[in-house]
Design a protein around this motif. Structure first.
Motif, mmCIF file in Angstrom:
data_model
loop_
_atom_site.group_PDB
_atom_site.id
_atom_site.type_symbol
_atom_site.label_atom_id
_atom_site.label_comp_id
_atom_site.label_asym_id
_atom_site.label_seq_id
_atom_site.Cartn_x
_atom_site.Cartn_y
_atom_site.Cartn_z
ATOM 1 N N LEU A 289 0.830 -1.208 0.000
ATOM 2 C CA LEU A 289 0.000 0.000 0.000
ATOM 3 C C LEU A 289 0.863 1.255 0.000
ATOM 4 C CD1 LEU A 289 -2.803 -1.007 2.551
ATOM 5 C CD2 LEU A 289 -2.987 -0.843 0.054
ATOM 6 N N LEU A 290 1.929 1.249 0.787
ATOM 7 C CA LEU A 290 2.834 2.394 0.825
ATOM 8 C C LEU A 290 3.510 2.590 -0.529
ATOM 9 C CD1 LEU A 290 4.198 4.645 2.421
ATOM 10 C CD2 LEU A 290 5.894 2.979 3.219
ATOM 11 N N PHE B 119 0.995 4.247 -2.838
ATOM 12 C CA PHE B 119 0.819 5.658 -2.485
ATOM 13 C C PHE B 119 2.010 6.497 -2.954
ATOM 14 C CE2 PHE B 119 1.416 9.090 0.717
ATOM 15 C CZ PHE B 119 0.265 9.827 0.436
ATOM 16 N N SER C 116 -4.271 4.990 -0.865
ATOM 17 C CA SER C 116 -3.151 4.507 -1.678
ATOM 18 C C SER C 116 -3.580 4.191 -3.105
ATOM 19 C CB SER C 116 -2.524 3.273 -1.040
ATOM 20 O OG SER C 116 -2.019 3.566 0.238
#
Length: 270
Positions: A155-156, A159, A248
């Motif tokens: 997810l990071l 994003f 994200s």
């Protein structure tokens, strides 16, 4: 979206070449070479630990095992998250401009250098996370929550890559963007609970209710989620996980859409 994924997969070899070139060129000519990938984060950790763990002495929440209160470990958990976000965002922002001379000579998808830079950052992140896991194995018993790390990292990545795509287009048109983003990211670092526990802010909610917007900062949520699964040994919560997923994927979709529409025009200006 399926067509876009197929397109990216089709050029996976080119993306890998850009990543490999960036990895090899990062420490080219240095005496210690790739050792800097380990020295840099450790030096940063030592500096912040001295200033904020010894001189200013920010309080450290007790870990999930009920006894550990090591500020360097608590800090390192957040620094690894921040370093990854910062590196993917800034390297992606500069990748398109850096590939400009090559784009004018050879036709290839403009997103290839941006994706390649993100893959190169993953190499550095793997080293830092590897070191972090070793530390946790030594000082703290890990639980099943460690299985959430790949999900949060994915997810990071989405994003940061989405932001990198957006900023690469903006930076290609207006070179001032690079300097503005540097200042904004510097402010964002201190506006996120990286060097201090989030309780320093949440304890002021009663007196200053408007401060609750602090938790809508995606970096705050990412840092707290990683600390939940590694430091506190608990699930980050469905609400936080849902928020991070929506933000994200939303930022990645926006970044990809804007990049696909504007990259052809920008390529002519590089």
């Amino acid at each position: 979206m399926t067509q876009s994924l197929r397109q990216v997969w089709q050029y996976r070899g080119l993306i890998g070449n850009f990543a490999n070139r960036e990895i090899k060129g990062k420490y080219k000519g240095s005496l210690l070479g790739g050792a800097w990938a380990l020295i840099n984060p450790l030096a940063t950790l030592a500096t912040y630990s001295l200033v904020f763990g010894f001189i200013l002495r920010f309080p450290t929440p007790t870990a999930g095992n009920g006894s550990l209160t090591s500020f360097p470990v608590y800090l390192f958990t957040a620094l690894v998250v921040w370093n990854f976000f910062y590196a993917v965002t800034t390297s992606g922002m500069g990748a398109l401009v850096g590939a400009g001379p090559l784009l004018r000579k050879i036709h290839f998808p403009p997103y290839a250098p941006v994706f390649g830079s993100a893959l190169a950052v993953l190499n550095q992140t793997a080293i830092e996370f590897g070191l972090l896991f070793v530390v946790y194995l030594v000082v703290l018993n890990l639980s099943w929550t460690i299985l959430m790390v790949p999900v949060l990292l994915l997810l990071l990545s989405a994003f940061a890559l989405g932001l990198g795509l957006l900023l690469s287009i903006a930076n290609a048109r207006f070179r001032d963007v690079n300097y503005i983003v540097t200042v904004v990211l510097g402010l964002l670092f201190y506006a996120s609970p990286i060097i201090y526990p989030i309780t320093l802010v949440t304890d002021m909610y009663a007196a200053h209710p408007w401060l609750q917007v602090y938790e809508y900062n995606p970096i705050t949520s990412f840092v707290e989620a990683f600390r939940d699964v590694l430091w506190h040994l608990r699930f980050p919560g469905l609400g936080r996980l849902a928020y991070l997923t929506v933000v994200s994927l939303g930022v990645l979709a926006l970044g990809w859409t804007v990049f696909q529409r504007k990259s052809a025009d920008v390529s002519e200006e590089l």
